[in-house]
Design an enzyme around this catalytic site. Structure first.
Site, PDB file in Angstrom:
ATOM      1  N   CYS A   1      -4.430  19.428  -5.051  1.00 57.64           N
ATOM      2  CA  CYS A   1      -4.132  18.018  -4.745  1.00 57.64           C
ATOM      3  C   CYS A   1      -3.923  17.211  -6.008  1.00 57.64           C
ATOM      4  CB  CYS A   1      -5.233  17.382  -3.900  1.00 57.64           C
ATOM      5  SG  CYS A   1      -5.356  18.091  -2.274  1.00 57.64           S
TER       6      CYS A   1
ATOM      7  N   HIS B   1      -6.365  12.831  -8.698  1.00 61.46           N
ATOM      8  CA  HIS B   1      -6.230  13.512  -7.411  1.00 61.46           C
ATOM      9  C   HIS B   1      -5.260  12.682  -6.568  1.00 61.46           C
ATOM     10  CE1 HIS B   1      -7.612  14.741  -3.348  1.00 61.46           C
ATOM     11  NE2 HIS B   1      -8.075  15.835  -3.920  1.00 61.46           N
TER      12      HIS B   1
ATOM     13  N   LYS C   1     -19.376  17.112  -1.472  1.00 56.58           N
ATOM     14  CA  LYS C   1     -19.312  17.735  -2.805  1.00 56.58           C
ATOM     15  C   LYS C   1     -20.645  17.561  -3.529  1.00 56.58           C
ATOM     16  CE  LYS C   1     -14.385  16.625  -3.206  1.00 56.58           C
ATOM     17  NZ  LYS C   1     -13.584  17.843  -3.091  1.00 56.58           N
TER      18      LYS C   1
HETATM   19  C1  PLP Z   1     -11.250  14.193  -8.067  1.00 52.12           C
HETATM   20  C2  PLP Z   1     -11.198  14.101  -6.576  1.00 52.12           C
HETATM   21  N1  PLP Z   1     -10.910  12.940  -5.997  1.00 52.12           N
HETATM   22  C3  PLP Z   1     -10.870  12.808  -4.665  1.00 52.12           C
HETATM   23  C4  PLP Z   1     -11.096  13.865  -3.826  1.00 52.12           C
HETATM   24  C5  PLP Z   1     -10.989  13.664  -2.344  1.00 52.12           C
HETATM   25  O1  PLP Z   1     -12.219  13.858  -1.731  1.00 52.12           O
HETATM   26  P1  PLP Z   1     -12.335  13.935  -0.157  1.00 52.12           P
HETATM   27  O2  PLP Z   1     -11.323  14.921   0.306  1.00 52.12           O
HETATM   28  O3  PLP Z   1     -13.748  14.378   0.083  1.00 52.12           O
HETATM   29  O4  PLP Z   1     -12.076  12.554   0.366  1.00 52.12           O
HETATM   30  C6  PLP Z   1     -11.392  15.106  -4.384  1.00 52.12           C
HETATM   31  C7  PLP Z   1     -11.616  16.274  -3.507  1.00 52.12           C
HETATM   32  O5  PLP Z   1     -10.928  17.250  -3.536  1.00 52.12           O
HETATM   33  C8  PLP Z   1     -11.449  15.225  -5.791  1.00 52.12           C
HETATM   34  O6  PLP Z   1     -11.717  16.399  -6.359  1.00 52.12           O
END
Ligand code: PLP
Lengths: 413, 151
Positions: A371, A130, A233
């Site tokens: 993302c 991500h 999540k």
């Molecule tokens: C694999 C992964 N890492 C990191 C994130 C980032 O999470 P957050 O936006 O809650 O900080 C996400 C959320 O979309 C994710 O799916």
């Protein structure tokens, strides 16, 4: 509240009643919520906790000498303990509350990376990270001159372990890897990766954003040095997340931000930092969020992540089979070990158009690059449509998705 | 099928999406601009050849959803031979149509064939798909000509 013992069968209809939003309608159609990788819905227990907290219990923690503050402090602390047990951490001092996965990963890059890495050192990441596990390292690279190395993935969307082994040279000083890919659903063999890295004395951070609500996680069994996840999540509120870190690392790392709560004493000449975990928690935290997260963990634990995982796997198999029957549909991400995430492209239809058409049927999915733009580039698609499932989803909802996809095909024939 | 969906994806839009007009790069363009929607990855380049104030030739390439692509295609078809001022005025009318309140009328005579996008106003999140090529073009016609995003 322990339902795991008495009920052998997974009663999804009963579970759905715990989630008020699942009774909502969108454009006169029942809401079909298939965007759980973006954020999960909240059970009534969590919603009630937030209301109750703000209407009856609100006070700042760690400072009041009055009843409410003491109670809030107690609940806040007890939530930290719940997270510790949930992750199987050795101590609740190893649980740092942050805003979410993104902040947790930035904290690791800034407090560990900037202190212990130097120009020319390599940080190994994967092609399926991500953006939140890419950009903080790129920023660090600009700042201090570390180098990023990327483990490639195959056409199924699995990490190529042989390549990882080759890239794990003596120059690598840190490994950052996603547990479950949000764009592909791939479950990475993180335990094996950690073993390989540790054999060379390299610490590892695992991005567990997509894992904690879908599979049991035990940080001591994995032996990871850091583990990050987001409360939202995991059925919890937004704005709260967790960084687990081994004590030995957290102790030698400098604080993340300066301010109240993270200090022991301050004079203009010298400041002594507070103990773990407070050293990393400057300022008034998201108290309601922490307490809500604790309740979310209680809730999901009462159902049992083992049972959740089994149910979701069944749903994934069903969904995969049904989607593959849609003419022109191609799944992006077909790893052998997969979480219940169905990312796909459909004929000539752009993901954005698919999203609009599904929306009018009350179906919430994600369209875009999730993302994870490097994943899109790897599969040579501008975007995908993604249905990501949770344990409150049903086969009937997948049938609705498939029916709506036939409508897409009709528009785009 | 859902009525709004049928209204949105009209025949003409689907036709331009499938067979976009003026869909090619232009080596001798004297103005180009790039438009990008970071949210959904729509990415277009618009090329213009000017003769004084007149848009002598116009084309585009890139990729995007059906709404943005057909909008780019129909925009190029509508603007060939028009002046810079006419292009701006037409976009103003198109923009009015796209962002009008649901159920409100618009001046069909002023937008011509582009009236086919009238259903987009029912889908607020898609308005920027339809306007992306226009913003890109206007940026291109503007002497500074830097990358446009919809955010
Ligand atoms: C694999 C992964 N890492 C990191 C994130 C980032 O999470 P957050 O936006 O809650 O900080 C996400 C959320 O979309 C994710 O799916």
């Amino acid at each position: 509240m322990d339902r795991s013992a008495d009920a052998k069968i997974f009663d999804v209809e009963q579970i759905r009643k715990d989630f008020p939003i699942l009774r909502e309608q969108v454009y006169g159609k029942p809401l079909t919520y298939l965007d759980n990788a973006a954020t999960t819905q909240k059970p009534l227990a969590v919603i009630d906790t937030l209301t109750q907290y703000y209407s009856k219990e609100n006070a700042n923690i760690h400072r009041g000498i009055f009843c409410l503050s003491e109670q809030a402090t107690k609940r806040y602390k007890s939530a930290r303990h719940k997270v510790q047990e949930f992750l199987g951490a050795a101590s609740d001092k190893e649980i740092i509350f942050v805003r979410g996965t993104t902040e947790a990963l930035n904290l690791v890059a800034q407090c560990y990376g900037r202190t212990f890495l130097k120009a020319g050192d390599e940080v190994l990441i994967t092609h399926m990270e991500h953006h939140s596990n890419i950009v903080p390292w790129q920023m660090l690279s600009e700042e201090i001159g570390i180098k990023l190395k990327v483990v490639p993935i195959n056409d199924q969307g699995e990490l190529i372990l042989e390549e990882l082994k080759k890239l794990l040279t003596d120059n690598v000083k840190f490994v950052a890897v996603v547990h479950i890919s949000n764009a592909l659903g791939t479950i990475n063999p993180v335990k094996e990766i950690i073993r390989l890295a540790h054999a060379k004395g390299i610490p590892v951070v695992v991005d567990g954003a997509q894992a904690v609500a879908h599979t049991p996680v035990n940080v001591r069994d994995l032996d990871c040095d850091f583990y990050a996840f987001s409360g939202h999540k995991l059925l919890g509120p937004t704005g709260i997340g967790v960084l687990y870190g081994k004590k030995e690392f957290l102790e030698k790392m400098p604080p993340y931000q300066g301010g109240g709560d993270m200090i022991r004493s301050v004079t203009f000449e010298e400041t002594t930092y507070n103990d773990l975990p407070y050293k990393f928690e400057a300022g008034t935290p998201h108290i309601a969020g922490v307490i809500g997260l604790g309740v979310a963990i209680d809730y999901i634990s009462s159902i049992g992540l083992g049972r959740i995982e089994a149910y979701e796997q069944e749903l994934l198999n069903y969904g995969t089979e049904k989607l593959l029957q849609v003419p022109g549909l191609r799944l992006i991400g077909t790893a052998k070990h997969k979480s219940a995430i169905l990312s796909f492209v459909l004929g000539e239809a752009h993901a954005h158009d698919i999203g609009t058409i599904l929306d009018r049927q009350g179906i919430a999915i994600r369209a875009g690059h999730h993302c994870a733009m490097p994943v899109m580039q790897r599969f040579n698609v501008p975007a995908t449509t993604r249905a990501s499932l949770a344990f409150y989803n049903t086969r009937e909802e997948i049938d609705r998705l498939v029916a709506a996809l036939h409508e897409v095909t009709e528009v785009f024939q | 099928m859902n009525e709004d969906i049928r209204e949105l994806y009209q025949q003409m839009i689907m036709d331009h999406n499938k067979n976009p007009r003026n869909f090619h790069a232009m080596a001798d363009a004297d103005r180009t601009a790039e438009g990008y929607n970071p949210l959904c990855g729509d990415h277009f380049k618009v090329y213009v050849k000017m003769e004084g104030e007149i848009i002598k030739d116009i084309s585009f390439d890139g990729s995007g959803c059906a709404i943005s692509k057909s909008s780019a295609s129909m925009m190029t078809a509508a603007l060939k031979g028009k002046t810079r001022a006419e292009a701006k005025a037409l976009f103003e009318e198109v923009h009015k149509m796209l962002s009008r309140g649901i159920g409100e009328p618009f001046d069909a005579a002023k937008v011509g064939k582009l009236a086919t996008f009238c259903g987009v106003c029912e889908f607020p999140s898609r308005v920027k798909c339809a306007t992306l090529p226009w913003h890109t073009l206007l940026e291109g016609l503007d002497p500074t000509g830097k990358q446009v995003t919809t955010e």
